[in-house]
Design a protein around this motif. Structure first.
Motif, PDB file in Angstrom:
ATOM      1  N   SER A 266       0.217  -0.839  -0.090  1.00 59.50           N
ATOM      2  CA  SER A 266      -0.409   0.049   0.142  1.00 59.50           C
ATOM      3  C   SER A 266       1.087   1.064   0.693  1.00 59.50           C
ATOM      4  CB  SER A 266      -0.894  -0.221   1.172  1.00 59.50           C
ATOM      5  OG  SER A 266      -1.733   1.025   0.650  1.00 59.50           O
ATOM      6  N   ASP A 267       0.303   1.920  -0.787  1.00 61.56           N
ATOM      7  CA  ASP A 267       1.084   3.460  -0.760  1.00 61.56           C
ATOM      8  C   ASP A 267       0.544   4.442   0.076  1.00 61.56           C
ATOM      9  OD1 ASP A 267       2.920   2.737  -2.855  1.00 61.56           O
ATOM     10  OD2 ASP A 267       1.840   3.197  -4.674  1.00 61.56           O
ATOM     11  N   ASP A 268      -0.608   4.122   0.628  1.00 61.91           N
ATOM     12  CA  ASP A 268      -0.781   5.181   1.964  1.00 61.91           C
ATOM     13  C   ASP A 268      -0.476   5.406   2.810  1.00 61.91           C
ATOM     14  OD1 ASP A 268      -3.059   5.623   0.081  1.00 61.91           O
ATOM     15  OD2 ASP A 268      -4.314   3.307   0.647  1.00 61.91           O
ATOM     16  N   PRO A 269      -0.728   6.482   4.397  1.00 63.23           N
ATOM     17  CA  PRO A 269       0.302   5.994   5.217  1.00 63.23           C
ATOM     18  C   PRO A 269      -0.378   5.113   6.542  1.00 63.23           C
ATOM     19  CG  PRO A 269      -0.457   8.199   4.577  1.00 63.23           C
ATOM     20  CD  PRO A 269      -0.565   7.851   3.482  1.00 63.23           C
ATOM     21  N   VAL A 270      -1.395   5.131   6.196  1.00 58.48           N
ATOM     22  CA  VAL A 270      -2.152   4.107   7.225  1.00 58.48           C
ATOM     23  C   VAL A 270      -2.550   2.493   5.438  1.00 58.48           C
ATOM     24  CG1 VAL A 270      -3.630   3.730   8.554  1.00 58.48           C
ATOM     25  CG2 VAL A 270      -3.307   5.647   8.627  1.00 58.48           C
ATOM     26  N   PRO A 271      -2.105   1.968   6.131  1.00 55.56           N
ATOM     27  CA  PRO A 271      -2.180   1.525   4.650  1.00 55.56           C
ATOM     28  C   PRO A 271      -3.926  -0.343   4.978  1.00 55.56           C
ATOM     29  CG  PRO A 271      -0.749  -0.323   6.443  1.00 55.56           C
ATOM     30  CD  PRO A 271      -0.900   1.594   6.475  1.00 55.56           C
ATOM     31  N   THR A 272      -4.401  -0.001   4.049  1.00 58.31           N
ATOM     32  CA  THR A 272      -5.583  -1.148   4.407  1.00 58.31           C
ATOM     33  C   THR A 272      -5.448  -2.784   3.064  1.00 58.31           C
ATOM     34  OG1 THR A 272      -6.323   0.722   2.147  1.00 58.31           O
ATOM     35  CG2 THR A 272      -7.046   1.154   4.438  1.00 58.31           C
ATOM     36  N   GLY A 273      -6.276  -2.690   2.981  1.00 58.04           N
ATOM     37  CA  GLY A 273      -6.139  -4.259   2.290  1.00 58.04           C
ATOM     38  C   GLY A 273      -5.568  -5.075   3.229  1.00 58.04           C
ATOM     39  N   ILE A 274      -5.279  -6.382   2.887  1.00 60.71           N
ATOM     40  CA  ILE A 274      -4.737  -7.232   3.367  1.00 60.71           C
ATOM     41  C   ILE A 274      -3.875  -7.567   2.895  1.00 60.71           C
ATOM     42  CG2 ILE A 274      -6.424  -7.855   5.290  1.00 60.71           C
ATOM     43  CD1 ILE A 274      -7.017 -10.930   3.023  1.00 60.71           C
ATOM     44  N   ASN A 297      -1.889 -11.238  -1.983  1.00 59.61           N
ATOM     45  CA  ASN A 297      -2.363  -9.593  -1.535  1.00 59.61           C
ATOM     46  C   ASN A 297      -3.180  -9.436  -1.974  1.00 59.61           C
ATOM     47  OD1 ASN A 297       0.578  -9.263   0.049  1.00 59.61           O
ATOM     48  ND2 ASN A 297       1.615  -9.629  -1.798  1.00 59.61           N
ATOM     49  N   HIS A 298      -4.061  -8.114  -0.906  1.00 55.50           N
ATOM     50  CA  HIS A 298      -5.304  -7.288  -1.506  1.00 55.50           C
ATOM     51  C   HIS A 298      -5.443  -6.669  -1.471  1.00 55.50           C
ATOM     52  CE1 HIS A 298      -9.843  -7.983  -2.696  1.00 55.50           C
ATOM     53  NE2 HIS A 298      -9.671  -7.470  -1.548  1.00 55.50           N
ATOM     54  N   ASP A 299      -5.685  -5.326  -2.333  1.00 58.69           N
ATOM     55  CA  ASP A 299      -5.856  -4.006  -1.867  1.00 58.69           C
ATOM     56  C   ASP A 299      -7.671  -3.850  -1.526  1.00 58.69           C
ATOM     57  OD1 ASP A 299      -6.940  -3.463  -4.720  1.00 58.69           O
ATOM     58  OD2 ASP A 299      -5.691  -2.834  -5.230  1.00 58.69           O
ATOM     59  N   SER A 300      -7.314  -2.407  -1.453  1.00 58.68           N
ATOM     60  CA  SER A 300      -8.539  -2.442  -0.758  1.00 58.68           C
ATOM     61  C   SER A 300      -9.680  -1.764  -1.397  1.00 58.68           C
ATOM     62  CB  SER A 300      -8.446  -1.502   0.307  1.00 58.68           C
ATOM     63  OG  SER A 300      -8.291  -0.004  -0.283  1.00 58.68           O
ATOM     64  N   THR A 301      -9.783  -2.591  -3.109  1.00 57.50           N
ATOM     65  CA  THR A 301     -10.346  -1.761  -3.940  1.00 57.50           C
ATOM     66  C   THR A 301     -11.843  -2.894  -4.182  1.00 57.50           C
ATOM     67  OG1 THR A 301      -9.704  -3.270  -5.560  1.00 57.50           O
ATOM     68  CG2 THR A 301      -8.818  -0.893  -5.233  1.00 57.50           C
ATOM     69  N   THR A 302     -11.797  -4.036  -3.562  1.00 54.62           N
ATOM     70  CA  THR A 302     -13.175  -4.677  -3.533  1.00 54.62           C
ATOM     71  C   THR A 302     -12.865  -5.558  -2.216  1.00 54.62           C
ATOM     72  OG1 THR A 302     -11.750  -7.192  -4.436  1.00 54.62           O
ATOM     73  CG2 THR A 302     -12.369  -5.591  -5.868  1.00 54.62           C
ATOM     74  N   PRO A 303     -14.312  -5.512  -1.542  1.00 51.64           N
ATOM     75  CA  PRO A 303     -14.509  -6.000  -0.124  1.00 51.64           C
ATOM     76  C   PRO A 303     -14.488  -7.498  -0.426  1.00 51.64           C
ATOM     77  CG  PRO A 303     -16.801  -5.937  -1.354  1.00 51.64           C
ATOM     78  CD  PRO A 303     -15.644  -5.186  -2.521  1.00 51.64           C
ATOM     79  N   ILE A 304     -14.068  -7.724   0.864  1.00 51.26           N
ATOM     80  CA  ILE A 304     -13.620  -9.421   1.138  1.00 51.26           C
ATOM     81  C   ILE A 304     -14.548 -10.033   2.122  1.00 51.26           C
ATOM     82  CG2 ILE A 304     -11.966 -11.632   2.543  1.00 51.26           C
ATOM     83  CD1 ILE A 304      -9.627  -9.370   1.760  1.00 51.26           C
ATOM     84  N   THR A 305     -15.215 -11.467   1.572  1.00 49.21           N
ATOM     85  CA  THR A 305     -16.364 -12.058   2.186  1.00 49.21           C
ATOM     86  C   THR A 305     -15.949 -13.611   2.116  1.00 49.21           C
ATOM     87  OG1 THR A 305     -17.930 -13.027   0.390  1.00 49.21           O
ATOM     88  CG2 THR A 305     -17.770 -10.678   1.482  1.00 49.21           C
ATOM     89  N   PRO A 306     -16.249 -14.420   2.778  1.00 50.19           N
ATOM     90  CA  PRO A 306     -16.104 -15.797   2.758  1.00 50.19           C
ATOM     91  C   PRO A 306     -16.339 -16.582   1.564  1.00 50.19           C
ATOM     92  CG  PRO A 306     -17.514 -15.456   5.505  1.00 50.19           C
ATOM     93  CD  PRO A 306     -17.546 -14.283   4.085  1.00 50.19           C
ATOM     94  N   SER A 307     -17.195 -15.491   0.630  1.00 50.13           N
ATOM     95  CA  SER A 307     -16.736 -16.374  -0.393  1.00 50.13           C
ATOM     96  C   SER A 307     -16.932 -15.467  -1.680  1.00 50.13           C
ATOM     97  CB  SER A 307     -18.520 -16.925  -0.961  1.00 50.13           C
ATOM     98  OG  SER A 307     -19.288 -15.234  -0.983  1.00 50.13           O
TER      99      SER A 307
END
Length: 402
Positions: A266-274, A297-307
């Protein structure tokens, strides 16, 4: 009848560099900026049209070009022109260019590009005797052109004719440069804001996240939401390294250590995603009896769900990377990873974990942002200089049209 913008022919006698003279009828076209030299001497007869020539895109041409024969510029390959020079009974096609007229009569200042045209686009070199006389004639003509009283007027005339094209091209280039300047300024502002935020993060460490939680039963599903099984999940470490949670997962045909933290890239000061690391030390996942290795590695552009997402990077075998992993194995493992990732992002202390990761990497990120800012400032300076030069050129080209 002569064209209205041409003066009466001027009869001249010009000396040749290696002896002999040329008889010349020189006709000037003031509006076109050209001089037509109709020359003849023993063994040579023909027309040389001399015109100022832009060497490096300058508005006022610094060089000069000689076209062999009558007709409009430029001289086209394989296309004979009227009244091309005939030298020692050889008709010559081509041009001569001098980029530094002040070096004349040095023959090294002139590039003569001449050929003898044949049939079916064939060409051959000009014989040596003819080439020598041709080059002497070009030098004599150029030397006369260089010392003409109206030379500057001819240069100005050619510049005026080229000015509209120069104005259009310069406006296009300036618009591009100004758009690039806007983009770089916006990028500078973004990175300056990031650097300020990183300084704030480094100055104020966040409160520690929650302590490791107890055992939780986690249901994992396929990409259609159908349950595939359950596993017991225990948090063995929190915030080690900063921002991460280390999970121990056990269930039927399943045992694994997994580390999950904010998105590593992540390039953001506070990283998101996982970012998910499969295995902790030697505690690699074992699914359906197969030991696995890999990460996600997964950025924050799409949500993560169990499916979702439906597919993840395929793991490889830890013991034999070249052997394939059965589809049932990696799909079961994807289901477990999705469930753990969704569990991680829903933690009540997720903000504190991300702040902890941000604080830990603030020094490195500050260094990277400072480098980026220095590079952007250099780019901005270059673009500013380019835009200023283009504005001056546009003003000069516009003035030539008036």
């Amino acid at each position: 009848m002569l064209p209205p913008n041409r003066a009466e022919p001027e009869e001249l006698t010009l000396p040749l560099p290696r002896g002999g003279v040329l008889s010349v009828a020189a006709t000037t076209s003031p509006q076109a900026g050209t001089v037509r030299y109709a020359v003849h001497t023993r063994h040579l007869r023909g027309v040389f049209v001399v015109r100022p020539h832009a060497v490096a895109g300058e508005l006022l041409p610094a060089g000069v070009r000689v076209n062999f024969g009558d007709g409009e510029a430029p001289v086209r390959p394989y296309r004979p022109r009227p009244d091309e020079p005939v030298v020692h009974r050889v008709r010559v096609h081509g041009t001569a260019t001098c980029t530094a007229p002040d070096r004349l009569p040095d023959p090294r200042a002139v590039l003569v590009e001449a050929v003898v045209l044949g049939e079916n686009h064939a060409t051959r070199r000009v014989p040596d005797r003819a080439a020598a006389l041709l080059e002497d004639t070009v030098l004599a003509v150029l030397q006369h052109w260089r010392i003409r009283d109206d030379r500057n007027d001819l240069v100005q005339a050619v510049a005026r004719l080229a000015a509209p094209t120069a104005v259009r091209a310069t406006r296009t280039a300036l618009a591009t440069a100004e758009a690039d300047l806007h983009t770089v300024r916006e990028r500078l502002r973004l990175h300056q804001d990031r650097l300020l935020r990183l300084k704030e993060l480094a100055a104020a460490p966040p409160p520690p996240p929650n302590a490791p939680a107890g055992v939780t039963r986690l249901v994992y599903t396929d990409e259609h939401g159908q349950a595939l099984g359950t596993a017991l999940v225990r948090e063995s470490a929190v915030n080690e390294p900063p921002g991460t949670v280390t999970y121990r997962v056990d269930g039927p045909r399943l045992s694994a250590g997994v580390v999950i933290g904010p998105y590593l890239h992540s390039d953001d000061p506070v990283p998101t995603g996982i970012s998910v690391q499969y295995g902790t030390g030697g505690d690699e996942p074992v699914v359906n009896g197969i030991r696995l290795r890999g990460g996600w590695n997964h950025d924050s552009t799409t949500p993560i769900t169990p499916s979702s997402p439906a597919t993840l990077p395929r793991p490889s075998r830890a013991d034999a990377a070249t052997r394939p992993v059965p589809a049932a194995t990696y799909r079961r493992w994807w289901a477990v990873v999705r469930a753990l990732a969704a569990h991680y992002t829903q933690r009540p202390d997720i903000t504190l974990l991300r702040l902890a990761a941000a604080h830990a990497r603030a020094a490195d990120r500050r260094h990277a942002e400072q480098q980026t800012l220095a590079e952007l400032q250099t780019e901005l300076d270059k673009l500013t200089h380019t835009a200023a030069a283009l504005r001056r050129r546009l003003n000069d080209a516009t003035a030539l049209m008036n």
